[in-house]
Design a protein around this motif. Sequence first.
Motif, PDB file in Angstrom:
ATOM      1  N   ILE A 473       0.816  -1.214   0.000  1.00 33.70           N
ATOM      2  CA  ILE A 473       0.000   0.000   0.000  1.00 33.70           C
ATOM      3  C   ILE A 473       0.852   1.267   0.000  1.00 33.70           C
ATOM      4  O   ILE A 473       0.309   2.373   0.067  1.00 33.70           O
ATOM      5  CB  ILE A 473      -0.958   0.015   1.213  1.00 33.70           C
ATOM      6  N   LYS A 474       2.172   1.111  -0.082  1.00 36.39           N
ATOM      7  CA  LYS A 474       3.020   2.293  -0.163  1.00 36.39           C
ATOM      8  C   LYS A 474       2.796   3.001  -1.501  1.00 36.39           C
ATOM      9  O   LYS A 474       2.665   2.363  -2.541  1.00 36.39           O
ATOM     10  CB  LYS A 474       4.495   1.907  -0.035  1.00 36.39           C
ATOM     11  N   HIS A 506       7.818   0.528   8.705  1.00 34.42           N
ATOM     12  CA  HIS A 506       8.779   1.571   8.371  1.00 34.42           C
ATOM     13  C   HIS A 506       8.741   1.936   6.888  1.00 34.42           C
ATOM     14  O   HIS A 506       9.202   3.014   6.505  1.00 34.42           O
ATOM     15  CB  HIS A 506      10.191   1.138   8.765  1.00 34.42           C
ATOM     16  N   ILE A 507       8.221   1.047   6.045  1.00 32.90           N
ATOM     17  CA  ILE A 507       8.127   1.364   4.617  1.00 32.90           C
ATOM     18  C   ILE A 507       7.005   2.357   4.356  1.00 32.90           C
ATOM     19  O   ILE A 507       7.134   3.267   3.532  1.00 32.90           O
ATOM     20  CB  ILE A 507       7.917   0.069   3.812  1.00 32.90           C
ATOM     21  N   LEU A 508       5.886   2.222   5.071  1.00 36.57           N
ATOM     22  CA  LEU A 508       4.763   3.141   4.906  1.00 36.57           C
ATOM     23  C   LEU A 508       4.980   4.436   5.677  1.00 36.57           C
ATOM     24  O   LEU A 508       4.584   5.510   5.200  1.00 36.57           O
ATOM     25  CB  LEU A 508       3.475   2.459   5.375  1.00 36.57           C
ATOM     26  N   ALA A 518      10.502  18.899   2.019  1.00 41.28           N
ATOM     27  CA  ALA A 518      10.720  18.099   0.813  1.00 41.28           C
ATOM     28  C   ALA A 518       9.466  17.279   0.528  1.00 41.28           C
ATOM     29  O   ALA A 518       8.752  16.874   1.450  1.00 41.28           O
ATOM     30  CB  ALA A 518      11.931  17.184   0.987  1.00 41.28           C
ATOM     31  N   PRO A 519       9.164  17.019  -0.752  1.00 44.36           N
ATOM     32  CA  PRO A 519       7.915  16.295  -1.086  1.00 44.36           C
ATOM     33  C   PRO A 519       7.798  14.944  -0.388  1.00 44.36           C
ATOM     34  O   PRO A 519       6.735  14.604   0.124  1.00 44.36           O
ATOM     35  CB  PRO A 519       8.006  16.139  -2.615  1.00 44.36           C
ATOM     36  N   ASN A 520       8.891  14.169  -0.361  1.00 44.48           N
ATOM     37  CA  ASN A 520       8.833  12.855   0.289  1.00 44.48           C
ATOM     38  C   ASN A 520       8.564  12.977   1.778  1.00 44.48           C
ATOM     39  O   ASN A 520       7.775  12.220   2.352  1.00 44.48           O
ATOM     40  CB  ASN A 520      10.139  12.091   0.060  1.00 44.48           C
ATOM     41  N   ASN A 521       9.219  13.942   2.413  1.00 46.77           N
ATOM     42  CA  ASN A 521       9.028  14.120   3.849  1.00 46.77           C
ATOM     43  C   ASN A 521       7.602  14.548   4.167  1.00 46.77           C
ATOM     44  O   ASN A 521       6.997  14.077   5.137  1.00 46.77           O
ATOM     45  CB  ASN A 521      10.016  15.169   4.381  1.00 46.77           C
ATOM     46  N   LEU A 522       7.059  15.447   3.362  1.00 48.04           N
ATOM     47  CA  LEU A 522       5.680  15.883   3.579  1.00 48.04           C
ATOM     48  C   LEU A 522       4.719  14.704   3.451  1.00 48.04           C
ATOM     49  O   LEU A 522       3.770  14.560   4.234  1.00 48.04           O
ATOM     50  CB  LEU A 522       5.304  16.990   2.583  1.00 48.04           C
ATOM     51  N   TYR A 523       4.964  13.872   2.435  1.00 41.45           N
ATOM     52  CA  TYR A 523       4.080  12.715   2.213  1.00 41.45           C
ATOM     53  C   TYR A 523       4.132  11.764   3.402  1.00 41.45           C
ATOM     54  O   TYR A 523       3.084  11.376   3.949  1.00 41.45           O
ATOM     55  CB  TYR A 523       4.492  11.997   0.928  1.00 41.45           C
TER      56      TYR A 523
END
Length: 955
Positions: A473-474, A506-508, A518-523
């Motif tokens: 579901i990531k 930890h993957i999700l 940063a976009p990844n951090n916000l997500y």
Amino acid sequence: MFEGSLIIKYLSVKDSFLHINPNLKFLETGTYVRVNSIQEFYFSIGDVSIELEDNFIGLNSLFAKSLNIDNNTLVRVSEIKNLPIISRLTVFPLNPHEYEVMEMLANNIQDTLLSQIRVVFKGEKIVIWVGSNINITVCVDSIHPVSPGVVDFLTELHIEQPVRKIENTESLSTQTKACLNSLDWKLFSGFIETNPENTVLSKYLTKPSEFICRVIPLSKLPLSDIFSTSIQPFTAFLSKKTIPEDQLSSNICQISLVTEDTINKKLFVKLIFLEDIQEIQLKSFNELFVGQEIFDIYECQLGVRVVLEPIEKPPPVNEIHITASKNYTVDILEVFKKYLADGSDETFVLNSEIPIDIGDNIICSPKFYPEDSEFCVVDNNLVRNCKYVLNIDNIHKITQKENPISMPILEDIANVKKILNDSIKAITDISTDNVLLTGRAGTGKSTILNTVAKYLSNYPYLIFTKHINCKRIKGKTMDSLEKFMSVTFSELILHQPSLLILDDLHILCENACGEDDAPNNLYFNRISEMLYILLRRVTGVNKINILASSENTDKLNKNIYSSRGTHLFKNIFSIEDFVKVDRIAALKFSLKDYKLEDYIMNELAIKTEGFVFQDLINFCKKIVFEIYKHGPPNISPKVIKPEYVDVALKNTYVMALQNIQFHSAGENDFSTIGGLNKVKEVLLENLLWPGLYPNIFSNAPLRLQSGLLLFGPPGTGKTLIAGAVAKQCGMRLISIKGPELLSKYIGASEQAVRDTFQKAQSAKPCILFFDEFDSLAPKRGHDNTGVTDRVVNQLLTQLDGVESLTGVCVLAATSRPDLLDSALLRPGRLDKQLFCPLPNEDERFDILKVLLKNLSLDDNVSLDVIAKKTNNYSGADLQSLLYCAHMLTIDYTFETDKDIVIDSKITQTHLEDALQRTKPSLSNEERLKYEKIYAKFQSGSITEDFKTSSKATLA
């Protein structure tokens, strides 16, 4: 003030404002109005809409229908000057299923409510949009201090359960009351309350004789084999504590499965009390135990709710039509009559048009007449007096496929058995705490999760489990993931007590490094925050536990796991690294069907150092492949030959070594390095001996030295000997060159240090080598940015912290030990300092012999003379000298004969000429200053005078 008649027009906007035409200048945005139709309503004017014509006002269609305002209705609109501010607003959802959704999204609803409505009044039905496609209809229960009023930023929103509203909802419509009294609401009112013995539910049931139970497969109970084989398919068992005998008017009951799709699906069963059959200890007393046939019919899972209603009078049946497949060798009617007669002594129940197995591999479907008979009670009178009719048709019995059971876990390795017991105790304890399982990839986390789920789904726990693999579901959007989790929690609430398993959390919910925006951090931050809120709210009021796994807590987002504050996971269990005994047990378990000598098993345990459970399984599979590859399959027992083991070991890729760059030690070992004899001896003592004599060193009462510092002038072979000792001792080498761990981002440098030590721990036995260590760990307080200070602090905690460095040797090299932070040189860290001096005459002779091993040397060459003339030359200088002599040899030979360049030999003349052309890399002045620094460093007298930069010291 405006007052006039206007026409309502349905709009597709997603708010509860009243929208006006741009030409209607009598009303402005934000104005409060009263609208009179059949009833009186209050609104706030929203934005203008170009879709509206003159004399029209717009309203959302869903909102208008909830207020019973039809499209194109003529209404009277009056402007209101002032309305009071509301301090507290209490609402409850009209649809009972939406209560849990509102509880989970309470913050989101409160934030969006102000942007969708301003004026509210008591008894009003409001449509709230909580997403692009999700809306919830709520009813306003109470307003403080007065109704109508205006919602403001300081207005408190209270969400209450619909169960409390039935007594005070006289103003609600008949449709709303029917919704609140529906069977779905009886379900939710039963398990939203934390007390399973809550009697408030009974007053809202449509019939006083109905009961709600959890459905459990009868196979979960430890029943005797004789009893379990004689059970009829439509027989249910329960405890007398679930429904007292004096409250049960009949032992024939109707059960209705409470799910969204099959709410009207009914079956009829005969009830038997467990206490009358066998003494069984149950954890709770709201379970109804049924055969697998009922689960196959309903296609449901463990723990689903059913409504149980006693049947006072069974219907009269005088004719049974049997539908079965063709079978010319068996009289189906006679087999069916025998089936009825065998069980009619104690009576049993059959359901109409439900396939049953009557024996002799015959599946038939009975239908009872008169046609309105949904079931029949089989007794002796029915068997004798009933008429039987046979119809031939294809009949297939419904069967569910069971989920495959995971590979049995070996509980004797590491601390797996303790983790299993502690996890089960934490989940089933009265406190019901959540559990987080940590461990490296391949250590068996997923297998442990499946094993715990298997234990808890069986007697006596009978807990429903839902497994989510976070890898799958990531990458989902926020809305889709929120919808998916809401559906999952609805299922967990329906089947509670239940357990949610989050594999690889930890993957999700990744803890990404770098800038927060940063976009990844916000997500990851948004996903983690949403998931934390859902988990907190759902587990707080329901019997739901969380069992998750992660490689370590550092990889979890701070919104899911933080070192401070309240914790979602109160129990954290870590899988220990496998020691030699664990690896032997795992190998014996995997190769139990094959013959292997004990001495080979012992060697395998040594060679598989650093292997995790999955690595050992893969390794054993490759051994088995080699056995069948080289031997006939019919020979038993299969013998494992050493060559099979060597090939399998060579082809096995260790999971812990993924993404780890190892430094190639090359062909150099101690035999190819001249000089530094004392350094070699100490390195062998600290690195080779623990591997050769593990029993002695494992029983040592004190902690062994694990850090060594090589210091000496440039070119003396510090870097070279690090690769040679790895080759000599058969260890892996991770080389960190200079300040490559430093980063401009805050926290990234410390994370790089932690990751480096973690990789070294995964790759053990290994050597972690820091070259040019003074550039990575200088004295603290001399860096304006503070980056190196934090790196030094991190190094200190890693070298001498709580974490064990067993199997990892830290080796550092520097030419300026005086620039290192003094805390790094204390005992327990880099507690062994090895001086690599410039070689003396004998050592220079050894170095020249080693370097000239692969070169052609003339017979007249005297290495003693060259060793004597190369005073103050380092090993690198001597190599440069020989390189120059070799080039001179090629030049001289090329001038005379171009065909014999390859066979050219180095002569004494070439060496003398090369000696004239090369000089030591260190001048006398620099050498003396280095000697002064090293003398004071070795005597421990480095003072503040030496806390200067490299340039200042050598100036």
